[in-house]
Scaffold this active site. Structure first.
Site, PDB file in Angstrom:
ATOM      1  N   LYS A  42       0.841  -1.207   0.000  1.00 41.53           N
ATOM      2  CA  LYS A  42       0.000   0.000   0.000  1.00 41.53           C
ATOM      3  C   LYS A  42       0.876   1.256   0.000  1.00 41.53           C
ATOM      4  O   LYS A  42       2.088   1.161   0.277  1.00 41.53           O
ATOM      5  CB  LYS A  42      -0.909  -0.030   1.238  1.00 41.53           C
ATOM      6  CG  LYS A  42      -0.166  -0.079   2.562  1.00 41.53           C
ATOM      7  CD  LYS A  42      -1.088  -0.498   3.706  1.00 41.53           C
ATOM      8  CE  LYS A  42      -0.335  -0.510   5.034  1.00 41.53           C
ATOM      9  NZ  LYS A  42      -1.153  -1.101   6.117  1.00 41.53           N
ATOM     10  N   TYR A 262      15.849  29.266  11.594  1.00 42.03           N
ATOM     11  CA  TYR A 262      14.608  29.959  11.957  1.00 42.03           C
ATOM     12  C   TYR A 262      14.374  29.934  13.465  1.00 42.03           C
ATOM     13  O   TYR A 262      14.594  28.918  14.119  1.00 42.03           O
ATOM     14  CB  TYR A 262      13.412  29.284  11.281  1.00 42.03           C
ATOM     15  CG  TYR A 262      13.285  29.573   9.797  1.00 42.03           C
ATOM     16  CD1 TYR A 262      13.311  30.879   9.309  1.00 42.03           C
ATOM     17  CD2 TYR A 262      13.122  28.533   8.899  1.00 42.03           C
ATOM     18  CE1 TYR A 262      13.176  31.126   7.950  1.00 42.03           C
ATOM     19  CE2 TYR A 262      12.977  28.764   7.540  1.00 42.03           C
ATOM     20  CZ  TYR A 262      13.005  30.077   7.064  1.00 42.03           C
ATOM     21  OH  TYR A 262      12.865  30.320   5.733  1.00 42.03           O
TER      22      TYR A 262
HETATM   23  C1  LIG Z   1      -0.395  -2.046   6.784  1.00 41.94           C
HETATM   24  C2  LIG Z   1      -0.972  -3.363   7.171  1.00 41.94           C
HETATM   25  C3  LIG Z   1      -0.160  -4.512   7.190  1.00 41.94           C
HETATM   26  C4  LIG Z   1       1.334  -4.454   7.029  1.00 41.94           C
HETATM   27  O1  LIG Z   1       1.892  -3.951   8.224  1.00 41.94           O
HETATM   28  P1  LIG Z   1       3.463  -3.890   8.452  1.00 41.94           P
HETATM   29  O2  LIG Z   1       3.593  -3.499   9.879  1.00 41.94           O
HETATM   30  O3  LIG Z   1       3.988  -2.868   7.509  1.00 41.94           O
HETATM   31  O4  LIG Z   1       4.015  -5.236   8.177  1.00 41.94           O
HETATM   32  C5  LIG Z   1      -0.775  -5.738   7.410  1.00 41.94           C
HETATM   33  N1  LIG Z   1      -2.108  -5.813   7.625  1.00 41.94           N
HETATM   34  C6  LIG Z   1      -2.910  -4.728   7.652  1.00 41.94           C
HETATM   35  C7  LIG Z   1      -4.363  -4.882   7.922  1.00 41.94           C
HETATM   36  C8  LIG Z   1      -2.369  -3.469   7.451  1.00 41.94           C
HETATM   37  O5  LIG Z   1      -3.149  -2.381   7.486  1.00 41.94           O
END
Ligand SMILES: *Cc1c(COP(=O)(O)O)cnc(C)c1O
Length: 377
Positions: A42, A262
């Site tokens: 994702k 800054y």
């Molecule tokens: C993002 C996600 C994962 C992967 O998680 P990681 O900690 O990056 O391995 C797995 N399952 C679900 C439901 C997620 O939202």
């Protein structure tokens, strides 16, 4: 072979070692066998570029991918070599026909979603594949126990659906001592018992390190594939994938009492040498890794030596202390490491009061992405 765009005028580079990525997937697949190892890609493969990451992992043998949204699924399905692609965020009413067109498999988390997907199966007079998500205590997405009871009370509730996965997600799996882990595992078993014979999945990167009791039929790592250490118990067997570098623009000498950046949050308490470096919060260096005179912040590394950020992170620039770096490394255009062998992703997250996941997914398009791969595929 080094695939390099070498864009002139782009100081920042994200180097992604695709061989290490494929190796990480194989290591995790071996660790969890006979369970299947999927890949979570994702958010454009956690910012690394799904267009290169997905074919690489499919080539390594990955047959199941997870994304968050349907548009992410549409992007990767053509390059996923026929692998299954699940959409974690499920299906919204207007997306039904696009789901059918792309061939993405929705992860259904409410009774409404199940009804929606069933209605489409009825309408097309086909059986549609789906995953169901049960909530085991995270209270994010997922069917509650009363939802599941209502579903199972109706013998036709799942007609027209071919359930290919029942899954849930852990809240505290990064902490091996958290009591929630076992509680969620029990809740998952209770919830998934109502879907007999359907393959089960509970663990992400951290959960798969909790032991075989958490592997079930399929694990869903994302972060660990990209070299992240999500688990606080013992190291996950993965190698470095991502190195982020940029360039040194200028060296300055400060006198005692001079202020930097800054809001003048840093004041030199002695004469010192600083470097101005081409990276800022617009590149994904979090402003929360700024440092004041009494607050420490993030680091960079020059020639393998860690050295602190001074003052505020600006949009395009940071100042760093180079008083202890040998002068031969302090040339204009010298390479400066932001993430890599000297500065692990997880440490960079920690010094910015966040996690490596957020660092990865916020790296900017202004940094050039370079992919290292010995052999194609
Ligand atoms: C993002 C996600 C994962 C992967 O998680 P990681 O900690 O990056 O391995 C797995 N399952 C679900 C439901 C997620 O939202």
């Amino acid at each position: 072979m080094v695939m390099s765009g070498n864009l002139p005028g782009t100081p920042g580079r994200i180097t992604i070692d695709l061989d290490a990525l494929a190796g990480n997937w194989r290591s995790l697949a071996q660790l969890v066998a006979p369970a299947e190892c999927s890949a979570v890609v994702k958010a454009n493969a956690y910012g690394l570029g799904a267009a290169r990451v997905v074919p690489c992992l499919a080539g390594a043998g990955c047959k199941t991918f997870f994304v968050a949204t349907l548009s992410e699924a549409a992007d990767i399905i053509p390059i996923a070599s026929g692998a299954r692609v699940f959409v974690l965020n499920g299906i919204l009413p207007n997306d039904v026909s696009a789901f059918i067109d792309t061939g993405a498999i929705p992860v259904l988390s409410t009774r409404d979603e199940i009804a929606l997907w069933r209605a489409e199966a009825d309408r097309c007079n086909v059986c549609l594949p789906a995953a169901v998500q049960t909530d085991s205590g995270l209270n994010r997405l997922g069917l509650t126990q009363p939802d599941i009871q209502k579903l199972t009370a109706d013998p036709n509730a799942l007609n027209g659906l071919q359930l290919v996965l029942v899954m849930s997600h852990l809240a505290c799996a990064d902490d091996p001592d958290a009591v929630q882990n076992e509680a969620q595992r029990h809740a998952f078993e209770t919830g998934s018992a109502d879907f007999p014979g359907v393959p089960q999945s509970l663990a992400a990167s951290d959960g798969l390190m909790l032991g075989t009791g958490y592997h079930y039929d399929l694990v869903r790592p994302g972060y660990a594939l990209y070299g992240g250490q999500a688990f606080r118990g013992r190291p996950t067997p993965v190698k470095l994938v991502v190195t982020v570098t940029t360039k040194l623009l200028q060296i300055r000498s400060l006198s005692k009492g001079d202020e930097v950046g800054y809001s003048a949050t840093y004041r030199a308490n002695q004469n010192m040498t600083i470097a101005i470096v081409a990276a800022g919060y617009a590149d994904g260096v979090p402003r929360s890794s700024s440092a004041g005179t009494s607050k420490s912040g993030g680091y960079v590394a020059i020639a393998g030596q860690r050295t602190p950020i001074l003052g505020r992170v600006s949009m395009d620039l940071i100042a760093v202390d180079v008083s202890d770096i040998p002068e031969q490394h302090l040339t204009r255009g010298a390479e400066v490491e932001l993430i890599g062998p000297t500065l692990p992703l997880d440490d960079v997250g920690q010094t910015a009061q966040t996690i490596g996941y957020e660092i990865l997914t916020r790296l900017s398009p202004r940094f050039e992405r370079i992919y290292l791969q010995r052999a194609e595929g």
